[in-house]
Design a protein around this motif. Structure first.
Motif, PDB file in Angstrom:
ATOM      1  N   VAL A   1       2.026  -2.154   6.186  1.00  0.00           N
ATOM      2  CA  VAL A   1       2.160  -2.319   4.744  1.00  0.00           C
ATOM      3  C   VAL A   1       0.955  -3.095   4.227  1.00  0.00           C
ATOM      4  O   VAL A   1       0.732  -4.245   4.609  1.00  0.00           O
ATOM      5  N   LEU A   2       0.176  -2.464   3.353  1.00  0.00           N
ATOM      6  CA  LEU A   2      -1.042  -3.085   2.850  1.00  0.00           C
ATOM      7  C   LEU A   2      -0.838  -3.739   1.488  1.00  0.00           C
ATOM      8  O   LEU A   2      -1.477  -4.722   1.151  1.00  0.00           O
ATOM      9  N   LEU A   3       0.058  -3.179   0.693  1.00  0.00           N
ATOM     10  CA  LEU A   3       0.236  -3.684  -0.667  1.00  0.00           C
ATOM     11  C   LEU A   3       1.691  -3.498  -1.083  1.00  0.00           C
ATOM     12  O   LEU A   3       2.278  -2.439  -0.851  1.00  0.00           O
ATOM     13  N   ARG A   4       2.265  -4.544  -1.666  1.00  0.00           N
ATOM     14  CA  ARG A   4       3.634  -4.458  -2.169  1.00  0.00           C
ATOM     15  C   ARG A   4       3.677  -5.138  -3.535  1.00  0.00           C
ATOM     16  O   ARG A   4       3.178  -6.255  -3.698  1.00  0.00           O
ATOM     17  N   LEU A   5       4.261  -4.463  -4.515  1.00  0.00           N
ATOM     18  CA  LEU A   5       4.391  -5.028  -5.844  1.00  0.00           C
ATOM     19  C   LEU A   5       5.698  -5.807  -5.921  1.00  0.00           C
ATOM     20  O   LEU A   5       6.777  -5.236  -5.839  1.00  0.00           O
ATOM     21  N   ASP A   6       5.575  -7.120  -6.053  1.00  0.00           N
ATOM     22  CA  ASP A   6       6.741  -7.999  -6.080  1.00  0.00           C
ATOM     23  C   ASP A   6       6.990  -8.437  -7.522  1.00  0.00           C
ATOM     24  O   ASP A   6       6.081  -8.916  -8.202  1.00  0.00           O
ATOM     25  N   GLU A   7       8.226  -8.312  -7.975  1.00  0.00           N
ATOM     26  CA  GLU A   7       8.540  -8.657  -9.358  1.00  0.00           C
ATOM     27  C   GLU A   7       8.312 -10.147  -9.635  1.00  0.00           C
ATOM     28  O   GLU A   7       7.980 -10.528 -10.762  1.00  0.00           O
ATOM     29  N   ALA A   8       8.461 -10.990  -8.617  1.00  0.00           N
ATOM     30  CA  ALA A   8       8.191 -12.422  -8.806  1.00  0.00           C
ATOM     31  C   ALA A   8       6.712 -12.651  -9.114  1.00  0.00           C
ATOM     32  O   ALA A   8       6.363 -13.529  -9.909  1.00  0.00           O
TER      33      ALA A   8
ATOM     34  N   VAL B   1       4.366   1.792 -10.741  1.00  0.00           N
ATOM     35  CA  VAL B   1       4.344   2.494  -9.451  1.00  0.00           C
ATOM     36  C   VAL B   1       4.243   3.994  -9.667  1.00  0.00           C
ATOM     37  O   VAL B   1       3.487   4.690  -8.992  1.00  0.00           O
ATOM     38  N   GLU B   2       5.009   4.495 -10.642  1.00  0.00           N
ATOM     39  CA  GLU B   2       5.003   5.936 -10.911  1.00  0.00           C
ATOM     40  C   GLU B   2       3.632   6.412 -11.396  1.00  0.00           C
ATOM     41  O   GLU B   2       3.200   7.525 -11.079  1.00  0.00           O
ATOM     42  N   ALA B   3       2.935   5.552 -12.146  1.00  0.00           N
ATOM     43  CA  ALA B   3       1.653   5.955 -12.735  1.00  0.00           C
ATOM     44  C   ALA B   3       0.452   5.694 -11.831  1.00  0.00           C
ATOM     45  O   ALA B   3      -0.667   6.042 -12.183  1.00  0.00           O
ATOM     46  N   THR B   4       0.685   5.061 -10.684  1.00  0.00           N
ATOM     47  CA  THR B   4      -0.424   4.660  -9.820  1.00  0.00           C
ATOM     48  C   THR B   4      -0.551   5.599  -8.627  1.00  0.00           C
ATOM     49  O   THR B   4       0.412   5.842  -7.914  1.00  0.00           O
ATOM     50  N   ASP B   5      -1.755   6.109  -8.433  1.00  0.00           N
ATOM     51  CA  ASP B   5      -2.052   6.970  -7.282  1.00  0.00           C
ATOM     52  C   ASP B   5      -3.124   6.275  -6.445  1.00  0.00           C
ATOM     53  O   ASP B   5      -4.269   6.144  -6.868  1.00  0.00           O
ATOM     54  N   LEU B   6      -2.745   5.826  -5.256  1.00  0.00           N
ATOM     55  CA  LEU B   6      -3.658   5.079  -4.395  1.00  0.00           C
ATOM     56  C   LEU B   6      -4.223   5.951  -3.273  1.00  0.00           C
ATOM     57  O   LEU B   6      -4.668   5.431  -2.246  1.00  0.00           O
ATOM     58  N   ALA B   7      -4.226   7.266  -3.482  1.00  0.00           N
ATOM     59  CA  ALA B   7      -4.687   8.175  -2.417  1.00  0.00           C
ATOM     60  C   ALA B   7      -6.138   7.901  -2.037  1.00  0.00           C
ATOM     61  O   ALA B   7      -6.498   7.886  -0.856  1.00  0.00           O
ATOM     62  N   VAL B   8      -7.010   7.682  -3.033  1.00  0.00           N
ATOM     63  CA  VAL B   8      -8.431   7.434  -2.753  1.00  0.00           C
ATOM     64  C   VAL B   8      -8.599   6.127  -1.996  1.00  0.00           C
ATOM     65  O   VAL B   8      -9.332   6.043  -0.997  1.00  0.00           O
ATOM     66  N   GLN B   9      -7.900   5.084  -2.455  1.00  0.00           N
ATOM     67  CA  GLN B   9      -7.980   3.792  -1.775  1.00  0.00           C
ATOM     68  C   GLN B   9      -7.431   3.882  -0.353  1.00  0.00           C
ATOM     69  O   GLN B   9      -7.979   3.280   0.572  1.00  0.00           O
ATOM     70  N   HIS B  10      -6.360   4.644  -0.179  1.00  0.00           N
ATOM     71  CA  HIS B  10      -5.775   4.801   1.153  1.00  0.00           C
ATOM     72  C   HIS B  10      -6.772   5.448   2.100  1.00  0.00           C
ATOM     73  O   HIS B  10      -6.943   5.026   3.245  1.00  0.00           O
ATOM     74  N   GLU B  11      -7.458   6.490   1.626  1.00  0.00           N
ATOM     75  CA  GLU B  11      -8.451   7.176   2.462  1.00  0.00           C
ATOM     76  C   GLU B  11      -9.598   6.236   2.821  1.00  0.00           C
ATOM     77  O   GLU B  11     -10.068   6.215   3.971  1.00  0.00           O
TER      78      GLU B  11
ATOM     79  N   ALA C   1     -10.641   4.808   6.557  1.00  0.00           N
ATOM     80  CA  ALA C   1     -11.993   4.954   7.088  1.00  0.00           C
ATOM     81  C   ALA C   1     -12.543   3.610   7.567  1.00  0.00           C
ATOM     82  O   ALA C   1     -13.207   3.529   8.612  1.00  0.00           O
ATOM     83  N   ILE C   2     -12.254   2.535   6.827  1.00  0.00           N
ATOM     84  CA  ILE C   2     -12.678   1.190   7.244  1.00  0.00           C
ATOM     85  C   ILE C   2     -12.048   0.831   8.583  1.00  0.00           C
ATOM     86  O   ILE C   2     -12.707   0.319   9.493  1.00  0.00           O
TER      87      ILE C   2
END
Length: 248
Positions: free
Chosen positions: A176-183, A219-229, A233-234
């Motif tokens: 898990v690289l990123l989690r959006l926490d309401e706090a 979350v619905e509006a965010t697409d992290l596909a490019v960042q994931h790729e 690669a890193i």
């Protein structure tokens, strides 16, 4: 034919005065229960029920006193009620998506006597089927609903067998690289108000429901596909470098 069981206990007992009539009707439909002096012990000797039937007249009376937040159990029940035909006398509430943990979380958020609720299950089978045994635990707090199982314990142990202490990293190879926490969102609102941006920001006016809806939309509006790729690669280059150093 084998019978599968999911014997479950809920701890601690839930104060009666912290449970709304709708929550009580749902929880007593999901679980068996024992009533104490001021609290209720919920359990399931064979397994919790995922379907609860409620009388329409009684449900309408329960909803009259409910605060109906978006995405809540009460909201789902109201939608079912609105969609019911004139000839129907009962409504089926399917709790497979919004289940008992969601109900307990609402109770924890309102009740000063509770800081968490733990739902523990033991999975058994009437025959010695390889898929019939195990267990799970769900911890419910005001901000989180987290679950684990004996299968996840097995994966972690296999990771440790293969990788040693590196195997202590959760996920059995999935990180898990990123989690959006309401706090964190709430804290960001407070920080924005302190610096006056955006103008007129008032943290006290923002409810937990506002934050929940905003997070779901983000979350619905965010697409992290490019960042994931790019991150994959890193990691790939880092793995190659580690292998190169070891063989040098």
């Amino acid at each position: 034919m084998a019978d599968y069981y999911s014997q479950t206990v809920v701890q601690p007992d839930i104060p009666v005065d912290a449970i709304t009539p709708l929550e009580l009707a749902l929880l007593t439909g999901i679980y068996e229960h024992e009533l104490g002096d001021a609290s209720i012990y919920f359990f399931a000797s064979e397994g919790p029920s995922g379907i609860v039937w409620l009388d329409i007249t009684e449900l309408r009376a329960m909803l009259a006193d409910e605060i109906i937040a978006p995405g809540s159990i009460a909201g789902m029940a109201r939608d079912k009620l609105d969609a019911a035909g004139p000839e129907e006398v009962e409504i089926e509430i399917d709790l497979s998506d919004l289940g008992d943990a969601t109900i307990f979380q609402a109770i924890v958020r309102r009740c000063d006597q509770l800081d968490h609720v733990t739902i523990t299950s033991g999975w058994t089978c009437s025959k010695m089927r390889p898929d019939g045994f195990g267990g799970g635990v769900t911890v419910v707090t005001a901000d989180h609903i987290l679950s684990s199982s004996t299968s996840e314990m097995e994966y972690r142990l296999l990771d440790r067998c293969e990788y040693g202490e590196l195997g202590c990293a959760p996920g059995h190879g999935s990180h898990v690289l990123l989690r959006l926490d309401e706090a964190d969102v709430r804290q960001e609102i407070i920080t924005m108000a302190e610096v006056g941006s955006p103008a007129g920001a008032d943290p006290s006016a923002v409810t937990g429901e506002d934050i929940r809806m905003a997070c779901l939309k983000a979350v619905e509006a965010t697409d992290l596909a490019v960042q994931h790729e790019a991150i994959a690669a890193i990691a790939a280059r880092a793995a190659i470098a580690i292998a190169g150093q070891r063989s040098a």
